[in-house]
Scaffold this motif. Structure first.
Motif, PDB file in Angstrom:
ATOM      1  N   HIS A  66       0.821  -1.216   0.000  1.00  0.00           N
ATOM      2  CA  HIS A  66       0.000   0.000   0.000  1.00  0.00           C
ATOM      3  C   HIS A  66       0.855   1.267   0.000  1.00  0.00           C
ATOM      4  O   HIS A  66       0.469   2.272  -0.607  1.00  0.00           O
ATOM      5  CB  HIS A  66      -0.986  -0.008   1.167  1.00  0.00           C
ATOM      6  N   ALA A  67       1.996   1.233   0.663  1.00  0.00           N
ATOM      7  CA  ALA A  67       2.879   2.406   0.615  1.00  0.00           C
ATOM      8  C   ALA A  67       3.288   2.708  -0.825  1.00  0.00           C
ATOM      9  O   ALA A  67       3.309   3.871  -1.244  1.00  0.00           O
ATOM     10  CB  ALA A  67       4.111   2.164   1.489  1.00  0.00           C
ATOM     11  N   VAL A  68       3.582   1.671  -1.585  1.00  0.00           N
ATOM     12  CA  VAL A  68       3.951   1.854  -2.995  1.00  0.00           C
ATOM     13  C   VAL A  68       2.769   2.404  -3.795  1.00  0.00           C
ATOM     14  O   VAL A  68       2.914   3.354  -4.579  1.00  0.00           O
ATOM     15  CB  VAL A  68       4.439   0.525  -3.600  1.00  0.00           C
ATOM     16  N   GLN A  69       1.588   1.822  -3.616  1.00  0.00           N
ATOM     17  CA  GLN A  69       0.415   2.287  -4.370  1.00  0.00           C
ATOM     18  C   GLN A  69       0.114   3.753  -4.061  1.00  0.00           C
ATOM     19  O   GLN A  69      -0.184   4.547  -4.971  1.00  0.00           O
ATOM     20  CB  GLN A  69      -0.820   1.434  -4.054  1.00  0.00           C
ATOM     21  N   LEU A  70       0.186   4.117  -2.785  1.00  0.00           N
ATOM     22  CA  LEU A  70      -0.147   5.489  -2.392  1.00  0.00           C
ATOM     23  C   LEU A  70       0.907   6.475  -2.867  1.00  0.00           C
ATOM     24  O   LEU A  70       0.585   7.579  -3.315  1.00  0.00           O
ATOM     25  CB  LEU A  70      -0.322   5.561  -0.874  1.00  0.00           C
ATOM     26  N   LYS A  71       2.173   6.088  -2.797  1.00  0.00           N
ATOM     27  CA  LYS A  71       3.239   6.963  -3.296  1.00  0.00           C
ATOM     28  C   LYS A  71       3.103   7.172  -4.794  1.00  0.00           C
ATOM     29  O   LYS A  71       3.227   8.299  -5.295  1.00  0.00           O
ATOM     30  CB  LYS A  71       4.599   6.342  -2.965  1.00  0.00           C
ATOM     31  N   GLN A  72       2.833   6.095  -5.519  1.00  0.00           N
ATOM     32  CA  GLN A  72       2.655   6.211  -6.967  1.00  0.00           C
ATOM     33  C   GLN A  72       1.440   7.060  -7.324  1.00  0.00           C
ATOM     34  O   GLN A  72       1.409   7.680  -8.396  1.00  0.00           O
ATOM     35  CB  GLN A  72       2.522   4.816  -7.597  1.00  0.00           C
ATOM     36  N   ALA A  73       0.459   7.115  -6.428  1.00  0.00           N
ATOM     37  CA  ALA A  73      -0.748   7.915  -6.659  1.00  0.00           C
ATOM     38  C   ALA A  73      -0.554   9.380  -6.283  1.00  0.00           C
ATOM     39  O   ALA A  73      -1.474  10.180  -6.436  1.00  0.00           O
ATOM     40  CB  ALA A  73      -1.918   7.329  -5.886  1.00  0.00           C
ATOM     41  N   GLY A  74       0.638   9.726  -5.759  1.00  0.00           N
ATOM     42  CA  GLY A  74       0.939  11.128  -5.490  1.00  0.00           C
ATOM     43  C   GLY A  74       0.845  11.575  -4.047  1.00  0.00           C
ATOM     44  O   GLY A  74       1.007  12.769  -3.757  1.00  0.00           O
ATOM     45  N   PHE A  75       0.597  10.644  -3.128  1.00  0.00           N
ATOM     46  CA  PHE A  75       0.533  11.015  -1.715  1.00  0.00           C
ATOM     47  C   PHE A  75       1.937  11.093  -1.114  1.00  0.00           C
ATOM     48  O   PHE A  75       2.862  10.422  -1.573  1.00  0.00           O
ATOM     49  CB  PHE A  75      -0.300   9.989  -0.933  1.00  0.00           C
ATOM     50  N   ASP A  76       2.074  11.915  -0.087  1.00  0.00           N
ATOM     51  CA  ASP A  76       3.301  11.934   0.712  1.00  0.00           C
ATOM     52  C   ASP A  76       3.195  10.795   1.719  1.00  0.00           C
ATOM     53  O   ASP A  76       2.290  10.799   2.566  1.00  0.00           O
ATOM     54  CB  ASP A  76       3.446  13.269   1.453  1.00  0.00           C
ATOM     55  N   PHE A  94      10.434  -0.951  -2.304  1.00  0.00           N
ATOM     56  CA  PHE A  94      10.501   0.474  -2.637  1.00  0.00           C
ATOM     57  C   PHE A  94      11.595   0.722  -3.672  1.00  0.00           C
ATOM     58  O   PHE A  94      11.396   1.458  -4.647  1.00  0.00           O
ATOM     59  CB  PHE A  94      10.781   1.315  -1.381  1.00  0.00           C
ATOM     60  N   ARG A  95      12.755   0.108  -3.451  1.00  0.00           N
ATOM     61  CA  ARG A  95      13.860   0.263  -4.417  1.00  0.00           C
ATOM     62  C   ARG A  95      13.484  -0.329  -5.773  1.00  0.00           C
ATOM     63  O   ARG A  95      13.769   0.265  -6.811  1.00  0.00           O
ATOM     64  CB  ARG A  95      15.122  -0.408  -3.869  1.00  0.00           C
ATOM     65  N   LYS A  96      12.837  -1.477  -5.746  1.00  0.00           N
ATOM     66  CA  LYS A  96      12.426  -2.154  -6.985  1.00  0.00           C
ATOM     67  C   LYS A  96      11.525  -1.254  -7.824  1.00  0.00           C
ATOM     68  O   LYS A  96      11.603  -1.248  -9.060  1.00  0.00           O
ATOM     69  CB  LYS A  96      11.704  -3.451  -6.632  1.00  0.00           C
ATOM     70  N   HIS A  97      10.678  -0.478  -7.162  1.00  0.00           N
ATOM     71  CA  HIS A  97       9.756   0.415  -7.867  1.00  0.00           C
ATOM     72  C   HIS A  97      10.339   1.816  -8.065  1.00  0.00           C
ATOM     73  O   HIS A  97       9.629   2.708  -8.562  1.00  0.00           O
ATOM     74  CB  HIS A  97       8.422   0.495  -7.118  1.00  0.00           C
ATOM     75  N   GLY A  98      11.583   2.009  -7.672  1.00  0.00           N
ATOM     76  CA  GLY A  98      12.236   3.304  -7.868  1.00  0.00           C
ATOM     77  C   GLY A  98      11.642   4.420  -7.042  1.00  0.00           C
ATOM     78  O   GLY A  98      11.636   5.576  -7.472  1.00  0.00           O
ATOM     79  N   LEU A  99      11.171   4.098  -5.827  1.00  0.00           N
ATOM     80  CA  LEU A  99      10.477   5.075  -4.998  1.00  0.00           C
ATOM     81  C   LEU A  99      11.297   5.414  -3.758  1.00  0.00           C
ATOM     82  O   LEU A  99      11.863   4.526  -3.111  1.00  0.00           O
ATOM     83  CB  LEU A  99       9.117   4.534  -4.570  1.00  0.00           C
ATOM     84  N   ASP A 100      11.318   6.678  -3.413  1.00  0.00           N
ATOM     85  CA  ASP A 100      11.979   7.151  -2.200  1.00  0.00           C
ATOM     86  C   ASP A 100      10.905   7.335  -1.125  1.00  0.00           C
ATOM     87  O   ASP A 100      10.253   8.377  -1.059  1.00  0.00           O
ATOM     88  CB  ASP A 100      12.712   8.467  -2.479  1.00  0.00           C
ATOM     89  N   ILE A 101      10.709   6.301  -0.317  1.00  0.00           N
ATOM     90  CA  ILE A 101       9.692   6.330   0.728  1.00  0.00           C
ATOM     91  C   ILE A 101      10.397   6.264   2.076  1.00  0.00           C
ATOM     92  O   ILE A 101      11.123   5.305   2.369  1.00  0.00           O
ATOM     93  CB  ILE A 101       8.703   5.157   0.592  1.00  0.00           C
ATOM     94  N   GLN A 102      10.200   7.287   2.896  1.00  0.00           N
ATOM     95  CA  GLN A 102      10.774   7.297   4.237  1.00  0.00           C
ATOM     96  C   GLN A 102      10.183   6.136   5.033  1.00  0.00           C
ATOM     97  O   GLN A 102       8.963   5.941   5.065  1.00  0.00           O
ATOM     98  CB  GLN A 102      10.448   8.630   4.910  1.00  0.00           C
ATOM     99  N   SER A 103      11.043   5.341   5.667  1.00  0.00           N
ATOM    100  CA  SER A 103      10.557   4.178   6.401  1.00  0.00           C
ATOM    101  C   SER A 103      11.288   4.044   7.730  1.00  0.00           C
ATOM    102  O   SER A 103      12.460   4.433   7.856  1.00  0.00           O
ATOM    103  CB  SER A 103      10.726   2.902   5.581  1.00  0.00           C
ATOM    104  N   HIS A 104      10.588   3.487   8.719  1.00  0.00           N
ATOM    105  CA  HIS A 104      11.125   3.356  10.068  1.00  0.00           C
ATOM    106  C   HIS A 104      10.729   2.008  10.663  1.00  0.00           C
ATOM    107  O   HIS A 104       9.596   1.563  10.496  1.00  0.00           O
ATOM    108  CB  HIS A 104      10.578   4.460  10.980  1.00  0.00           C
ATOM    109  N   TYR A 105      11.663   1.390  11.365  1.00  0.00           N
ATOM    110  CA  TYR A 105      11.383   0.180  12.132  1.00  0.00           C
ATOM    111  C   TYR A 105      10.815   0.617  13.474  1.00  0.00           C
ATOM    112  O   TYR A 105      11.541   1.088  14.343  1.00  0.00           O
ATOM    113  CB  TYR A 105      12.673  -0.623  12.304  1.00  0.00           C
ATOM    114  N   ARG A 106       9.491   0.508  13.628  1.00  0.00           N
ATOM    115  CA  ARG A 106       8.829   0.964  14.846  1.00  0.00           C
ATOM    116  C   ARG A 106       7.667   0.026  15.185  1.00  0.00           C
ATOM    117  O   ARG A 106       6.809  -0.240  14.338  1.00  0.00           O
ATOM    118  CB  ARG A 106       8.241   2.373  14.670  1.00  0.00           C
TER     119      ARG A 106
END
Length: 256
Positions: A66-76, A94-106
């Motif tokens: 879902h993070a990938v789908q939402l990022k590709q749809a233009g959401f932060d 994320f790397r496979k899709h060429g996306l820079d998504i901030q992520s945290h182990y929490r």
């Protein structure tokens, strides 16, 4: 996928040990991203846009679908997960899709708005809250989600339809959630305190997840008790649905 750290329920394995590295490696095989995307047909993207959302934190990112789908749809998008194996898989996706998504182990207990900020929406998908067995612990989790939201922000939480499952009407259509064709999902032990899912792959590998069979009405009550109002629900992405016929129930609510 996520869980608060801490006490286990009886002999139920902790969240992180249930999502072993080899199981996580096969998770996307179970889902089938392309089929799942087609089945959802932009539901979450459209729902978020209709509520004026721009910034989203995915607090149970799992393998990152879902993070990938939402990022590709233009959401932060910011992504978190309490399983290091899942987060490693998500970052690879994320790397496979060429996306820079901030992520945290929490884990959910360590979600801190002073560190992460506040968002227009919190999404918690994959029936993840059902990893938390005790009501008071779920209330603490929901309060953490509320703290991550701006006033009036949107919460989206989904869950397996345990109302139907506990009534003996389990079904997994394969149309929306677990769309892969080389694996099946069945039930092991089911009672009012435990539901065991069995994931069987064609090569005879088998994995089990033990969760709390949270009833939809139970979750709505807890959401309302945690600083939210205006609840709505959807069965398999439909506003009008038969509670005995849907795989998943999706809940939305506004932060008070």
């Amino acid at each position: 996928m996520n869980q608060m750290s801490g006490r286990k329920h009886h002999d139920v394995a902790s969240y992180s040990t249930q999502y072993s590295a080899d199981f996580v490696e096969r998770w996307d095989e179970l889902i089938d991203w392309d089929k799942r995307k087609a089945g959802e047909d932009g539901f979450f993207e459209n729902l978020l846009r209709s509520r004026g959302v721009q910034s989203v934190i995915d607090v149970s990112t799992g393998s990152g679908f879902h993070a990938v789908q939402l990022k590709q749809a233009g959401f932060d998008v910011v992504a978190t997960d309490g399983s290091s194996t899942m987060l490693t898989k998500a970052r690879a996706n994320f790397r496979k899709h060429g996306l820079d998504i901030q992520s945290h182990y929490r884990d959910w207990h360590s979600l801190d708005p002073q560190e992460l900020g506040q968002f227009d929406a919190v999404v918690c998908l994959g029936s993840s809250l059902c990893h938390v067995f005790e009501a008071h612990d779920r209330l603490r989790v929901l309060a953490k989600f509320r703290a991550l939201l701006k006033p009036g922000g949107l919460l989206i939480v989904d869950q397996r339809n345990f109302f139907a499952i506990r009534a003996g009407k389990y079904k997994a259509s394969g149309n929306y959630y677990y769309c892969g064709t080389n694996a099946s999902v069945s039930l092991g032990e089911v009672n009012e305190r435990l539901c065991e899912f069995i994931y069987s792959f064609d090569d005879a590998e088998q994995y089990r997840l033990k969760v709390y069979p949270l009833l939809p009405g139970e979750l709505v009550t807890e959401i309302l008790a945690s600083g939210f109002n205006a609840p709505e629900s959807y069965g398999d992405f439909q506003r009008d649905y038969d509670m005995m016929q849907c795989d998943f129930v999706i809940h939305t609510a506004r932060a008070v």
